[in-house]
Design a protein around this motif. Structure first.
Motif, PDB file in Angstrom:
ATOM      1  N   LEU A   1       0.805  -1.110   0.086  1.00  0.00           N
ATOM      2  CA  LEU A   1      -0.021   0.066   0.142  1.00  0.00           C
ATOM      3  C   LEU A   1       0.775   1.264   0.108  1.00  0.00           C
ATOM      4  O   LEU A   1       0.470   2.247  -0.254  1.00  0.00           O
ATOM      5  CB  LEU A   1      -0.882   0.188   1.287  1.00  0.00           C
ATOM      6  N   ALA A   2       2.199   1.142   0.378  1.00  0.00           N
ATOM      7  CA  ALA A   2       3.129   2.173   0.152  1.00  0.00           C
ATOM      8  C   ALA A   2       4.256   1.902  -0.582  1.00  0.00           C
ATOM      9  O   ALA A   2       5.394   1.826  -0.037  1.00  0.00           O
ATOM     10  CB  ALA A   2       3.271   2.681   1.683  1.00  0.00           C
ATOM     11  N   LEU A   3       4.130   1.822  -1.865  1.00  0.00           N
ATOM     12  CA  LEU A   3       5.300   1.354  -2.782  1.00  0.00           C
ATOM     13  C   LEU A   3       6.415   2.264  -2.829  1.00  0.00           C
ATOM     14  O   LEU A   3       7.520   1.532  -3.017  1.00  0.00           O
ATOM     15  CB  LEU A   3       4.579   1.336  -4.142  1.00  0.00           C
ATOM     16  N   ALA A   4       6.251   3.575  -2.540  1.00  0.00           N
ATOM     17  CA  ALA A   4       7.385   4.517  -2.361  1.00  0.00           C
ATOM     18  C   ALA A   4       8.449   4.069  -1.425  1.00  0.00           C
ATOM     19  O   ALA A   4       9.563   4.263  -1.480  1.00  0.00           O
ATOM     20  CB  ALA A   4       6.918   5.917  -2.009  1.00  0.00           C
ATOM     21  N   GLN A   5       7.996   3.374  -0.501  1.00  0.00           N
ATOM     22  CA  GLN A   5       9.097   2.822   0.553  1.00  0.00           C
ATOM     23  C   GLN A   5       9.806   1.982   0.235  1.00  0.00           C
ATOM     24  O   GLN A   5      10.894   1.606   0.753  1.00  0.00           O
ATOM     25  CB  GLN A   5       8.271   2.325   1.794  1.00  0.00           C
ATOM     26  N   LEU A   6       9.574   1.223  -1.256  1.00  0.00           N
ATOM     27  CA  LEU A   6      10.231  -0.001  -1.237  1.00  0.00           C
ATOM     28  C   LEU A   6      11.901   0.531  -2.097  1.00  0.00           C
ATOM     29  O   LEU A   6      12.655  -0.026  -2.196  1.00  0.00           O
ATOM     30  CB  LEU A   6       9.530  -0.750  -2.490  1.00  0.00           C
ATOM     31  N   TRP A   7      12.112   2.066  -2.244  1.00  0.00           N
ATOM     32  CA  TRP A   7      13.119   2.598  -2.432  1.00  0.00           C
ATOM     33  C   TRP A   7      14.336   2.323  -1.776  1.00  0.00           C
ATOM     34  O   TRP A   7      15.344   2.160  -1.835  1.00  0.00           O
ATOM     35  CB  TRP A   7      13.069   3.936  -2.766  1.00  0.00           C
TER      36      TRP A   7
END
Length: 326
Positions: free
Chosen positions: A4-10
């Motif tokens: 749900l928070a794909l940006a954190q996968l960076w």
């Protein structure tokens, strides 16, 4: 599995950087080891008691040296994934699921080509349908002849709706379109949130399909399609039958094509009421389509717990094999 928070996968790039740094360090140690091997003979001459050397500095199997580091990197990876809010698709009950049962009470429904007659058969099958629904479902009843009436607003009191069905009587005219419009209005009036957040709903319409009054069926179909409410239709009648109206005998035709088009336009299904067994299957399909919805259930806690287990395992192996933390 979804995040749900794909940006954190960076943050996985940081984990990748740590892995690269570790591999470079291992490579550097390997080079150093090869250089030391060249001097092995010299060390052997200076320290001739090799068995004592092994006891002082025992060799550790190569694979053991990397297990704690691998577990530690894996723990960090799982923690990063937890930041991205992992979630699983699960089926949960729809608490506002609503079904409107619309029954044709026009004179043609008195035809006896379906025993004992079309209306009695429709009433019995509608009552049987309501009995199969989960208690949490809201059920409403609309009766239509030349006009449509909301006999029972959507409620979880299924027995009250079943009793209302039993009391339906024949009235003049057939306005299928009005039956659909009245059902849609009952759905929009379900609760104070229904205008902006309508409940998941469906309409089950039982009729012989011959529309004689009211707004056109195609207009009602378009309205239901725009509202996202499928209309499943069930045709009662096997063909042309004769009924008596005020001393005159008139044909009670059926119009399966109209009912079939209504269902197809709205995303519902068309059925023919040929047997009780088939009707039970029909109602089971309709009920199950509204019974649950897919939602994302977060599993962050499980990911954090897994990361802690991996970190603890890394620490335990490191202490056991090298007497230090990774």
């Amino acid at each position: 599995m979804t995040f749900l928070a794909l940006a954190q996968l960076w943050w996985l790039l940081a984990v990748a950087a740590l892995l690269v740094a570790y591999l470079l360090a291992v490579a550097a140690l390997l080079v150093a080891y090869l250089l030391v091997q060249r001097r092995r003979a010299a060390y052997a001459l200076r320290f001739s008691n090799l068995s004592l050397l092994e006891r002082v500095a025992p060799r550790v199997p190569a694979w053991r040296r990397h297990v704690p580091a691998a577990l530690f990197l894996l723990a960090i990876t799982v923690l990063v994934l937890s930041l991205a809010r992992p979630a699983m698709d699960v089926q949960v009950p729809r608490e506002r699921a609503t079904i409107l049962v619309a029954i044709d009470v026009s004179p043609s429904m008195a035809a006896t080509d379906v025993a004992p007659d079309r209306l009695t058969s429709a009433k019995e099958s509608a009552q049987g349908f309501i009995e199969t629904l989960p208690p949490r479902f809201n059920v409403g009843l609309v009766a239509f002849s030349s006009v449509a009436t909301v006999v029972s607003s959507p409620t979880q009191d299924h027995q009250a709706v079943a009793d209302s069905i039993a009391n339906l009587t024949i009235s003049s005219g057939t306005a299928i379109g009005e039956g659909v419009f009245a059902s849609l209005q009952a759905i929009r009036s379900f609760d104070e949130d229904a205008t902006t957040d309508p409940p998941p709903a469906a309409i089950v319409l039982l009729s012989d399909g011959e529309n004689t009054s009211g707004r056109p069926v195609f207009a009602a179909a378009d309205e239901a399609r725009e509202a996202g409410v499928p209309v499943s239709t069930i045709a009662f009648g096997t063909g042309v039958s004769i009924i008596e109206i005020e001393g005159h005998y008139v044909p009670a035709n059926i119009d399966k094509e109209t009912l079939e088009e209504l269902a197809a336009t709205t995303g519902g299904r068309f059925y023919e009421a040929e047997s009780t067994g088939e009707l039970k299957d029909v109602y089971s399909d309709i009920g199950s389509s509204l019974g649950t919805e897919t939602v994302h259930e977060e599993v962050v806690v499980q990911f954090v717990a897994a990361a802690l287990v991996l970190a603890a395992a890394a620490a335990a192996f490191s202490l056991a094999w090298s007497q230090r933390l990774p």
